[in-house]
Design a protein around this motif. Structure first.
Motif, PDB file in Angstrom:
ATOM      1  N   PRO A 249       0.947  -1.182   0.105  1.00 44.93           N
ATOM      2  CA  PRO A 249       0.064  -0.091  -0.059  1.00 44.93           C
ATOM      3  C   PRO A 249       0.872   1.347  -0.153  1.00 44.93           C
ATOM      4  O   PRO A 249       2.142   1.309   0.380  1.00 44.93           O
ATOM      5  CB  PRO A 249      -0.848  -0.165   1.430  1.00 44.93           C
ATOM      6  N   GLY A 250       0.309   2.229  -0.464  1.00 42.93           N
ATOM      7  CA  GLY A 250       1.069   3.574  -0.494  1.00 42.93           C
ATOM      8  C   GLY A 250       1.539   4.195   0.771  1.00 42.93           C
ATOM      9  O   GLY A 250       2.705   4.836   0.892  1.00 42.93           O
ATOM     10  N   VAL A 251       0.662   4.074   1.836  1.00 40.83           N
ATOM     11  CA  VAL A 251       1.190   4.459   3.127  1.00 40.83           C
ATOM     12  C   VAL A 251       1.478   3.151   3.868  1.00 40.83           C
ATOM     13  O   VAL A 251       0.965   2.302   4.106  1.00 40.83           O
ATOM     14  CB  VAL A 251      -0.113   5.271   3.886  1.00 40.83           C
ATOM     15  N   GLY A 252       2.822   3.333   4.568  1.00 41.47           N
ATOM     16  CA  GLY A 252       3.210   2.462   5.475  1.00 41.47           C
ATOM     17  C   GLY A 252       3.308   2.678   6.727  1.00 41.47           C
ATOM     18  O   GLY A 252       3.548   1.445   7.526  1.00 41.47           O
ATOM     19  N   PHE A 253       2.817   3.775   7.130  1.00 43.88           N
ATOM     20  CA  PHE A 253       2.607   4.170   8.863  1.00 43.88           C
ATOM     21  C   PHE A 253       1.224   3.506   8.975  1.00 43.88           C
ATOM     22  O   PHE A 253       0.362   3.490   8.387  1.00 43.88           O
ATOM     23  CB  PHE A 253       2.868   5.426   8.745  1.00 43.88           C
ATOM     24  N   PRO A 254       1.143   3.508  10.615  1.00 46.36           N
ATOM     25  CA  PRO A 254      -0.036   3.270  11.245  1.00 46.36           C
ATOM     26  C   PRO A 254      -1.009   4.537  11.040  1.00 46.36           C
ATOM     27  O   PRO A 254      -0.417   5.577  10.961  1.00 46.36           O
ATOM     28  CB  PRO A 254       0.258   3.162  12.499  1.00 46.36           C
ATOM     29  N   LEU A 255      -2.302   4.427  11.039  1.00 48.73           N
ATOM     30  CA  LEU A 255      -3.284   5.464  10.691  1.00 48.73           C
ATOM     31  C   LEU A 255      -3.653   5.713  12.203  1.00 48.73           C
ATOM     32  O   LEU A 255      -4.828   5.123  12.697  1.00 48.73           O
ATOM     33  CB  LEU A 255      -4.352   5.001   9.895  1.00 48.73           C
ATOM     34  N   GLU A 256      -2.907   6.752  12.896  1.00 50.16           N
ATOM     35  CA  GLU A 256      -3.124   7.166  14.294  1.00 50.16           C
ATOM     36  C   GLU A 256      -4.553   7.834  14.431  1.00 50.16           C
ATOM     37  O   GLU A 256      -5.126   8.537  13.792  1.00 50.16           O
ATOM     38  CB  GLU A 256      -2.124   7.986  14.712  1.00 50.16           C
ATOM     39  N   ARG A 257      -5.427   7.228  15.790  1.00 48.40           N
ATOM     40  CA  ARG A 257      -6.041   8.083  16.001  1.00 48.40           C
ATOM     41  C   ARG A 257      -5.990   8.053  17.703  1.00 48.40           C
ATOM     42  O   ARG A 257      -5.767   7.123  18.434  1.00 48.40           O
ATOM     43  CB  ARG A 257      -7.569   7.104  15.884  1.00 48.40           C
ATOM     44  N   TYR A 258      -6.950   9.043  18.197  1.00 54.68           N
ATOM     45  CA  TYR A 258      -7.258   9.159  19.826  1.00 54.68           C
ATOM     46  C   TYR A 258      -8.573   8.451  20.077  1.00 54.68           C
ATOM     47  O   TYR A 258      -9.550   8.737  19.500  1.00 54.68           O
ATOM     48  CB  TYR A 258      -7.153  10.613  20.095  1.00 54.68           C
ATOM     49  N   THR A 259      -8.269   7.655  20.993  1.00 57.31           N
ATOM     50  CA  THR A 259      -9.657   7.166  21.528  1.00 57.31           C
ATOM     51  C   THR A 259     -10.457   8.276  22.088  1.00 57.31           C
ATOM     52  O   THR A 259      -9.969   9.351  22.593  1.00 57.31           O
ATOM     53  CB  THR A 259      -9.273   5.939  22.712  1.00 57.31           C
ATOM     54  N   PRO A 260     -11.970   7.938  22.051  1.00 53.65           N
ATOM     55  CA  PRO A 260     -12.524   9.206  22.616  1.00 53.65           C
ATOM     56  C   PRO A 260     -12.490   9.236  24.283  1.00 53.65           C
ATOM     57  O   PRO A 260     -11.946   8.506  24.812  1.00 53.65           O
ATOM     58  CB  PRO A 260     -14.013   8.698  22.332  1.00 53.65           C
TER      59      PRO A 260
END
Length: 461
Positions: free
Chosen positions: A327-338
């Motif tokens: 895939p084009g993006v090799g990094f984790p897709l970061e999110r904050y938990t609510p």
């Protein structure tokens, strides 16, 4: 983990050793359970983007200009998306095809000139993608293919900026925000004395965009609206006339973001497609036969159209399989938990935990893609039962997931679907590197180098 550019394989190794949920930093949790994808990224999710993304926002007129990609605010994202969603729609792709075709002809002519000699497809495919997105955005090719080089070091500047992002982006959110604030202000002070502290990647592209907007306005003022123009800028201006004013800042935002995001992603996918096809002779023969048969039956135009490429099922399977493995993006897709926290993989995570899923991890999941998930086998997309295929598509993260799915997805798929069969119609391509494999480096984008090939023209019946 990220400094040496090996994050994708590092994350896979970590999850293989420790399981589906692993704490990788003081407040960072990596997840490899596909069932968590709709929880974290799905429509209606309360998980929000982390400050990592703001590192990829340009400074414009003295303040940070968040794009659809980088903004952390859901309302802001919805507002920005509403202005351009129709222009990025599948039905609008036909308006962009002529620009891709012009660039494809330039590419073919160059390959005929270089026939029989080793060619670095790593460079050429990015030059092609960059010229295409420039043409699509405001009907301007930057001349990468004609000049056969990185014009004004534009690609190098993006690469430098990403190296900066990948390292600083690993700092904890609060510290990252504070450091970014200090760096931006220090850089402003440096610029006032004719120096720079930070890479000028973003600044360069906003200036190019301003120049193109001015050129368009001057053209309209002198000769009137060109009805033949179907590029992004022309469509945006036309929409503005019908529905109301789009601010100059938003105009620059949308157009410059096309340039920043639209070449690397497509180039990475094109490299993956050609690499895996060349490295798998059986696949190569099968897709070549599919293209040649369609050609003999007059199902392909002089330049393969988007509609025609969708009727080449094995080609479409190859495209998906290549993007699955790389895939084009090799990094984790970061999110904050609510704020109220969340339960993931049976663990309770407190509010504000940085939680992420990585496409290179999920795409190798054997529960979804089969026990041979580490192999390039396009047939899996054709043989899978309907329910399995739905799952394969549902957890396919090459373009993200949910409301934050990459808005340029259709442009990229259109480019690839037209370009790959067009090149395979005209050339026989073989591996020409002295080493057996390519090299990869993940700095958000998972770029490849060392894709050295040799092309020979084919005699078409």
């Amino acid at each position: 983990m990220v400094y040496n550019g090996n994050a994708p394989s590092n994350y896979r190794d970590i999850h293989q050793k420790y399981g589906p949920i692993v704490r990788v930093g003081p407040n960072e949790v990596s997840v490899a359970d596909y069932r968590a994808i709709p929880v974290i990224y799905g429509v209606g999710s309360k998980f929000t983007k982390t400050p990592f993304y703001t590192l990829m926002s340009p400074i414009y007129q003295g303040s940070i200009m968040d794009s659809m990609f980088s903004t952390r605010d859901a309302t802001r994202h919805k507002y920005l998306k509403s202005s351009v969603a129709q222009i990025f729609s599948m039905t609008n792709m036909r308006n962009f095809e002529c620009y891709a075709d012009e660039c494809t002809q330039i590419f073919i002519d160059a390959m005929l000139d270089l026939e029989g000699t080793p060619v670095d497809f790593s460079h050429w495919l990015q030059w092609y993608a960059f010229d295409v997105i420039g043409s699509i955005t405001f009907r301007r090719r930057f001349g990468f293919m004609e000049k056969r080089k990185d014009v004004n070091n534009m690609i190098a500047k993006i690469d430098t900026g990403l190296q900066y992002v990948k390292v600083l982006g690993q700092l904890p959110g609060g510290m990252l925000g504070s450091l970014q604030w200090v760096l931006f202000r220090l850089d402003g002070a440096f610029q006032r004395i004719g120096m720079t502290l930070l890479p000028d990647t973003m600044d360069r592209f906003t200036k190019i965009t301003e120049e193109e907007v001015d050129r368009y306005e001057n053209s309209v003022a002198t000769v009137g609206v060109d009805s033949q123009r179907t590029d992004f800028l022309a469509q945006l201006r036309e929409k503005e006339k019908r529905l109301g004013k789009i601010s100059q800042r938003d105009m620059i935002n949308h157009l410059s973001n096309n340039l920043l995001a639209g070449s690397d992603t497509t180039a990475i996918s094109l490299r993956a497609i050609f690499y895996y096809v060349i490295k798998n002779p059986q696949v190569y023969g099968k897709v070549q036969n599919e293209i040649d048969e369609a050609d003999r039956e007059n199902r392909l135009s002089k330049f393969v159209t988007y509609e025609e490429c969708l009727k080449l099922p094995y080609l479409q399977a190859i495209m998906k399989e290549a993007m699955r493995l790389h895939p084009g993006v090799g990094f984790p897709l970061e999110r904050y938990t609510p704020s109220e926290g969340a339960e993931i993989c049976g663990h309770t995570l407190q509010g504000g935990t940085n939680v992420s899923i990585s496409a290179p991890v999920i795409h190798y999941n054997q529960e979804i893609y089969g026990k041979d998930a580490d192999l390039f086998r396009p047939e899996r997309w054709q043989e899978a039962p309907p329910e399995v295929l739905k799952a394969m598509d549902r957890y396919f993260l090459a373009f993200g997931h949910g409301t934050r799915t990459c808005i340029g997805k259709n442009i990229s798929i259109m480019e690839m679907g037209k370009f790959v069969p067009q090149i395979l119609r005209h050339f026989r391509i073989s591996w020409a590197s002295p080493v057996p494999e390519w090299q990869t480096d993940a700095a958000w984008f998972w770029k490849q180098s060392g894709l050295i090939v040799r092309l020979e023209r084919r005699v078409r019946a």
